[in-house]
Design a protein around this motif. Sequence first.
Motif: not given
Length: 200
Positions: A130-154
């Motif tokens: 997979m192209h690195w820039l595509r991976f980086l963009a999608a990965n950052m979005v996923g990390a933001a959603m994942w961390v945002g969900l659990w940290s805000s709820l907790a």
Amino acid sequence: MSHLEPLVREFGLPGLFIDVMLEALGLPLPGETLIIVASGLAALGQMNIMAVALTAFAAAVVGDNIGYLIGRKLGRPLIVRHGSRFGITHDRLAAAEDLIQKRGPIVVAFARFFVLLRQLNGIAAGCAGMHWLRFLAANMVGAAMWVGLWSSLAYHFGKDTSILPRIWHQLSAIAMIAVPAIILVLAIAALLFWWRRRSR
């Protein structure tokens, strides 16, 4: 979950960073749980919630990108040979690669909500080419959603520490149903958009 609180207090943000980063590299570590514990402690005034969220986000992105580099440079045979001791088997890696090749950025963005994909996300994307820039963009979005969900709820419910384990177990079950449904809806929407453009 309560048995992890002394560890989070002792090792703080550096410990959180290392744990989440290593989990993203495929090691079976409780990164998600540590984010919840640290955010709960932040609700009690023992940690800073912004520092917890930013640390977890940075660790997730760094870990996955190291995994991507390993997958891209070393390739599957070497990874499976040495990664099997950490649970990175040929079948698991092949399944993750297949998903990424079919759905690409959508899978990478939502991979963190699934235990297997969370640990093989970067490595599988690198092996799949997979192209690195595509991976980086999608990965950052996923990390933001994942961390945002659990940290805000907790953080929101963290003043009552007894409720955190129940929230974690219930939302984990919900996520196993809701996230695939979201992916399916997005995939159908993308197909409809592509079909309409083609018909024009």
